[in-house]
Write a protein that holds these residues in place. Structure first.
Motif, mmCIF file in Angstrom:
data_model
loop_
_atom_site.group_PDB
_atom_site.id
_atom_site.type_symbol
_atom_site.label_atom_id
_atom_site.label_comp_id
_atom_site.label_asym_id
_atom_site.label_seq_id
_atom_site.Cartn_x
_atom_site.Cartn_y
_atom_site.Cartn_z
ATOM 1 N N GLY A 122 0.825 -1.141 0.170
ATOM 2 C CA GLY A 122 -0.062 -0.079 0.026
ATOM 3 C C GLY A 122 0.824 1.270 0.107
ATOM 4 O O GLY A 122 0.364 2.411 0.056
ATOM 5 N N GLU A 123 2.084 1.246 -0.206
ATOM 6 C CA GLU A 123 2.982 2.155 -0.443
ATOM 7 C C GLU A 123 3.871 2.298 -1.486
ATOM 8 O O GLU A 123 4.054 1.181 -2.053
ATOM 9 C CB GLU A 123 3.882 2.298 0.900
ATOM 10 N N LEU A 124 4.297 3.540 -1.946
ATOM 11 C CA LEU A 124 5.143 3.444 -3.062
ATOM 12 C C LEU A 124 6.625 2.745 -2.741
ATOM 13 O O LEU A 124 7.000 2.748 -1.656
ATOM 14 C CB LEU A 124 5.703 4.930 -3.455
ATOM 15 N N PRO A 125 7.220 2.115 -3.789
ATOM 16 C CA PRO A 125 8.383 1.370 -3.648
ATOM 17 C C PRO A 125 9.496 2.218 -3.278
ATOM 18 O O PRO A 125 9.476 3.353 -3.577
ATOM 19 C CB PRO A 125 8.591 0.921 -4.981
ATOM 20 N N ASP A 126 10.384 1.741 -2.355
ATOM 21 C CA ASP A 126 11.157 2.648 -1.887
ATOM 22 C C ASP A 126 12.770 1.792 -2.083
ATOM 23 O O ASP A 126 12.678 0.831 -2.478
ATOM 24 C CB ASP A 126 11.067 3.047 -0.375
ATOM 25 N N LEU A 127 13.839 2.286 -1.270
ATOM 26 C CA LEU A 127 15.069 1.760 -1.353
ATOM 27 C C LEU A 127 15.127 0.525 -0.536
ATOM 28 O O LEU A 127 15.773 -0.421 -0.741
ATOM 29 C CB LEU A 127 16.101 2.902 -0.760
ATOM 30 N N ALA A 128 14.088 0.204 0.438
ATOM 31 C CA ALA A 128 14.041 -1.050 0.909
ATOM 32 C C ALA A 128 13.448 -2.079 0.391
ATOM 33 O O ALA A 128 13.469 -3.332 0.579
ATOM 34 C CB ALA A 128 13.383 -0.704 2.519
ATOM 35 N N GLY A 129 12.665 -1.865 -0.822
ATOM 36 C CA GLY A 129 12.017 -2.959 -1.398
ATOM 37 C C GLY A 129 13.044 -3.728 -2.041
ATOM 38 O O GLY A 129 13.963 -3.583 -2.471
ATOM 39 N N ASN A 130 12.431 -5.070 -2.641
ATOM 40 C CA ASN A 130 13.043 -5.880 -3.549
ATOM 41 C C ASN A 130 13.460 -5.542 -4.621
ATOM 42 O O ASN A 130 14.366 -6.118 -5.332
ATOM 43 C CB ASN A 130 12.173 -7.201 -3.499
ATOM 44 N N SER A 131 12.530 -4.476 -5.336
ATOM 45 C CA SER A 131 13.274 -3.928 -6.616
ATOM 46 C C SER A 131 14.335 -3.582 -6.654
ATOM 47 O O SER A 131 15.150 -3.449 -7.792
ATOM 48 C CB SER A 131 11.984 -3.021 -7.042
ATOM 49 N N ILE A 310 12.944 10.218 -2.777
ATOM 50 C CA ILE A 310 14.016 9.223 -2.569
ATOM 51 C C ILE A 310 15.052 9.654 -1.314
ATOM 52 O O ILE A 310 15.479 9.149 -0.572
ATOM 53 C CB ILE A 310 14.611 8.854 -3.798
ATOM 54 N N ALA A 311 15.418 11.125 -1.730
ATOM 55 C CA ALA A 311 16.510 11.570 -0.731
ATOM 56 C C ALA A 311 15.914 11.594 0.774
ATOM 57 O O ALA A 311 16.795 11.693 1.814
ATOM 58 C CB ALA A 311 16.860 12.896 -1.611
ATOM 59 N N LEU A 312 14.751 12.032 0.988
ATOM 60 C CA LEU A 312 14.081 12.043 2.112
ATOM 61 C C LEU A 312 13.626 10.906 2.780
ATOM 62 O O LEU A 312 13.307 10.916 3.998
ATOM 63 C CB LEU A 312 12.916 13.113 2.073
ATOM 64 N N SER A 313 13.789 9.812 2.175
ATOM 65 C CA SER A 313 13.169 8.471 2.407
ATOM 66 C C SER A 313 14.640 7.753 2.796
ATOM 67 O O SER A 313 15.495 7.571 2.527
ATOM 68 C CB SER A 313 12.645 7.666 1.626
ATOM 69 N N PRO A 314 14.537 7.288 4.328
ATOM 70 C CA PRO A 314 15.637 6.678 5.095
ATOM 71 C C PRO A 314 15.812 5.153 4.206
ATOM 72 O O PRO A 314 14.762 4.619 4.009
ATOM 73 C CB PRO A 314 15.520 6.707 6.490
ATOM 74 N N GLU A 315 16.942 4.831 4.074
ATOM 75 C CA GLU A 315 17.211 3.684 3.208
ATOM 76 C C GLU A 315 17.381 2.487 4.629
ATOM 77 O O GLU A 315 18.159 2.473 5.303
ATOM 78 C CB GLU A 315 18.436 3.615 2.628
ATOM 79 N N THR A 316 16.073 1.630 4.785
ATOM 80 C CA THR A 316 15.993 1.013 5.902
ATOM 81 C C THR A 316 16.392 -0.467 5.470
ATOM 82 O O THR A 316 16.682 -1.247 6.425
ATOM 83 C CB THR A 316 14.438 0.716 6.410
ATOM 84 N N GLY A 319 22.176 -4.604 2.817
ATOM 85 C CA GLY A 319 22.566 -5.421 1.758
ATOM 86 C C GLY A 319 22.839 -4.199 0.508
ATOM 87 O O GLY A 319 22.126 -3.536 0.200
ATOM 88 N N ALA A 320 24.011 -4.159 -0.064
ATOM 89 C CA ALA A 320 24.429 -3.101 -0.903
ATOM 90 C C ALA A 320 24.143 -3.695 -2.262
ATOM 91 O O ALA A 320 23.736 -2.721 -3.016
ATOM 92 C CB ALA A 320 25.754 -2.889 -0.976
ATOM 93 N N ASN A 321 23.715 -4.886 -2.692
ATOM 94 C CA ASN A 321 23.393 -5.219 -3.864
ATOM 95 C C ASN A 321 22.476 -6.129 -3.575
ATOM 96 O O ASN A 321 22.617 -7.339 -3.237
ATOM 97 C CB ASN A 321 24.686 -5.803 -4.826
ATOM 98 N N ALA A 322 21.208 -6.040 -4.086
ATOM 99 C CA ALA A 322 19.982 -7.066 -4.050
ATOM 100 C C ALA A 322 20.212 -8.190 -5.132
ATOM 101 O O ALA A 322 19.936 -9.156 -4.788
ATOM 102 C CB ALA A 322 18.958 -6.240 -4.331
ATOM 103 N N TRP A 323 20.928 -7.874 -6.214
ATOM 104 C CA TRP A 323 20.671 -9.026 -7.358
ATOM 105 C C TRP A 323 22.284 -9.250 -7.762
ATOM 106 O O TRP A 323 22.733 -9.124 -8.834
ATOM 107 C CB TRP A 323 19.938 -8.461 -8.520
ATOM 108 N N SER A 324 23.034 -9.689 -6.838
ATOM 109 C CA SER A 324 24.379 -9.918 -7.096
ATOM 110 C C SER A 324 24.542 -11.227 -7.745
ATOM 111 O O SER A 324 24.211 -12.216 -6.955
ATOM 112 C CB SER A 324 25.218 -9.619 -5.817
ATOM 113 N N THR A 325 25.195 -11.388 -8.855
ATOM 114 C CA THR A 325 25.270 -12.782 -9.483
ATOM 115 C C THR A 325 26.950 -13.083 -9.881
ATOM 116 O O THR A 325 27.292 -14.110 -9.713
ATOM 117 C CB THR A 325 24.548 -13.010 -10.574
#
Length: 628
Positions: A122-131, A310-316, A319-325
């Motif tokens: 119910g919220e806009l995607p943010d830095l903490a999301g899986n995307s 994005i700048a005002l949203s804290p990065e909760t 992990g620096a890289n969500a899709w590291s292969t």
């Protein structure tokens, strides 16, 4: 129920009809853009799902109100060719793909993940999301929610693809303006031509990619502007579209800026008679100045507002890289100079030799990678160079058959502008992408990026033959000329229509991971994160990592396949740990850190702090026997 979205779209189209009199296709495009922008503003205010509900029912209420106060005009709008074509194709899409799960896993998992996060949380995607796409605006996700939430469709994939189709259809609606039921041959020709372009160049038609909507919206803005009086005051109604295209993808600001600059220069020159007096007139008339200012500021406002959020949203997230292969792509290149030379050579070959239509190999992988080069080259079809030549031929022909002399002053300049815009897009953005890291030499998604350039070129070139731009004195032989050209293209460059008519079975990996991921998500509390180790195999890639992240939503996840001291430390810095399949190296590294056996197929709760970290089993029987 998803067809109820047509009522809301019709309502916004009727509200926008005052800005595009007697042009129902343009009104549908402008109204849809305004609905998306309104949803975005409400979402920024914290009303994401409630906002799309409000916008949707405003559109439905507007339709009902117009039926009461202006019934004749409303019925004329609903029976116009642009709306009837939109409704008919939407109904066909809904019937074909109501319960579809698509084969294009990477496009759905990457862009559909934003939609899934929005609908789940119910919220806009943010830095903490899986995307993990901080630069990706939420336009696509909001539009999908605008169609799915009020109609009760939820997370059903068929409904999400229906919403995506409506967005594409709105972009081409302006091309259908000027049609009449008394001339059905024009309707048949244009619908066939549009379906051909979508099947041939529309890489986002059977996937949730943002590139096709970018090209379609750019073409829609050009057609709306060129089909009007082309005066500075005409730019104000296009402000929502300029704003909306920037919400679709971060590179949308490039398209919006290019269109705004072109339209401003063109409209001032035509309206004032010469560029020399344009500045004087601009300063004298507030309406003109306001329209120009809004057109130039809209892209900056759209991108700036999202970046500010994005700048005002804290990065909760952790992990620096969500899709590291991991892994290096070009092992044969021992230096940067050799690697850059290889990139340039591959780029030239792809530009000259790789066919761009939807080949069977493109259908399987939805991108062009060098491991599939021979399969691409063995198929017939025109490459980028050939399509650019065809575009110039079509545009020159449109200039020759133009009904009015003024058309000669706009067709060729607009062709030159399109070439310049997309030439810069290719040489700058695409080249930066190609040289931007380990994946660059793969030329991954070259076909998709090139089609994004060519798509609006051909839509606009087709519009010059259509009644919307051909003028009131269109002749039957013009329709015949368009028909002959289309027949030649269908013969020499047959499209692959199967993805548009038949959904695919889901990928085996996606089907296998769905139930285990759902069990993991049920255990986790909001705000907690799980570290998932995807065993590195020959077939492991970002697509599978995104599929897994998509399946885990709304649970927050970080997916790694690389084994290193950093990845081991990152795994223990999460709330949960899940080894998706057997990985002796990762199991050994974790055993050294925690002093206990760690096996695949178990969800562990990470407890304590270093050096007293312990893993407590929570769920078992989650192994897939490897990521295959």
């Amino acid at each position: 129920m998803v067809l109820l979205a047509l009522a809301a779209i019709a309502g916004f189209g009727l509200l926008a009809l005052r800005f595009a009199p007697e042009r129902p296709g343009a009104a549908l495009f402008l109204g849809g853009s305004a609905a998306l922008c309104t949803s975005y503003v409400l979402a920024l205010s914290g009303l994401a799902l409630a906002g799309v509900q409000l916008v949707f029912w405003i559109g439905v209420a507007a339709l009902l109100w117009k039926l009461v106060v202006a019934r004749a005009a409303t019925l004329g709008f609903l029976l116009s060719p642009p709306f009837c074509v939109l409704a008919a194709t939407a109904a066909a899409h809904a019937a074909l793909f109501a319960e579809a799960e698509y084969h294009y896993f990477d496009g759905y998992a990457q862009w559909g993940m934003l939609t899934r996060e929005l609908l789940s949380t119910g919220e806009l995607p943010d830095l903490a999301g899986n995307s993990r796409r901080p630069n990706a605006p939420p336009g696509l996700a909001l539009w999908h929610a605008l169609v799915c939430v009020p109609t009760g469709s939820g997370l059903r994939e068929g409904a999400v693809y229906f919403a995506h189709f409506l967005l594409l259809a709105l972009g081409v609606a302006p091309i259908l303006d000027g049609l009449s039921w008394r001339r059905p041959h024009w309707i048949a020709l244009l619908v066939t031509a549009l379906l051909y372009w979508f099947a041939t160049l529309g890489q986002g038609v059977a996937a949730l990619l943002a590139d096709a909507p970018l090209g379609v919206f750019f073409a829609g803005m050009l057609v709306v502007y060129l089909g009007g009086s082309r005066r500075p005051t005409d730019l104000a109604p296009l402000v929502p579209s300029l704003f909306a295209i920037c919400l679709l993808k971060e590179s949308g600001v490039f398209f919006a800026g290019s269109f705004a600059l072109f339209a401003v220069v063109d409209s001032l020159r035509l309206d004032s008679g010469s560029w020399r007096t344009a500045a004087r007139r601009l300063s004298q008339e507030r309406a003109v100045a306001g329209g120009v200012a809004l057109a130039l500021l809209a892209p900056a406002l759209a991108v700036g507002s999202w970046q500010l959020r994005i700048a005002l949203s804290p990065e909760t997230g952790r992990g620096a890289n969500a899709w590291s292969t991991g892994g290096r792509v070009v092992a044969s290149s021992d230096s940067d100079a050799e690697r850059d030379a290889e990139v340039r050579q591959r780029f030239r070959i792809a530009f000259e030799q790789v066919p761009l239509r939807r080949l069977a190999v493109s259908e399987r992988i939805n991108a062009f990678n060098w491991s599939y080069f021979d399969q691409h080259r063995s198929q017939p079809g025109m490459a980028t160079r050939g399509w650019l030549l065809a575009f110039f031929m079509a545009t020159a022909l449109a200039a020759v058959i133009a009904d009015r002399r003024s058309r000669l002053t706009v067709v060729l300049p607009s062709a030159a502008l399109l070439l310049a815009v997309f030439g810069v897009y290719e040489l700058v953005l695409v080249r930066l992408y190609l040289t931007g890291g380990e994946r660059g030499p793969l030329l991954s998604s070259f076909v998709r990026y090139t089609n994004t350039m060519l798509f609006p070129m051909f839509l606009v070139a087709t519009a010059w033959f259509a009644p919307v731009l051909a003028g009131a004195r269109r002749r039957t032989w013009q329709a015949g000329l368009l028909g002959l050209g289309l027949a030649a293209l269908l013969y020499w460059e047959p499209p692959l229509v199967e993805p548009m008519l038949k959904p695919r079975e889901p990928q085996p990996f996606r089907a296998a991971v769905r139930d285990p991921a759902a069990r993991v998500a049920e255990v986790m509390a909001p705000g907690e994160r799980v570290f998932v180790h995807l065993p590195p195999t020959r077939s492991t890639g970002r697509g599978r990592a995104r599929m897994l992240g998509h399946a885990l939503v709304p649970a927050r996840a970080t997916v790694h396949a690389r084994i290193s001291p950093e990845s081991t430390a990152a795994a223990l810095d999460h709330d949960y740990l899940w080894l998706l399949g057997p990985s002796p190296a990762m199991e050994h590294a974790l055993r050294l850190r925690v002093g206990q056996e760690v096996g695949a197929g178990v969800l562990y709760r990470v407890e304590g702090e270093d050096p007293e970290t312990r893993l407590r089993p929570v769920l078992e029987n989650l192994a897939l026997g490897g990521p295959g």
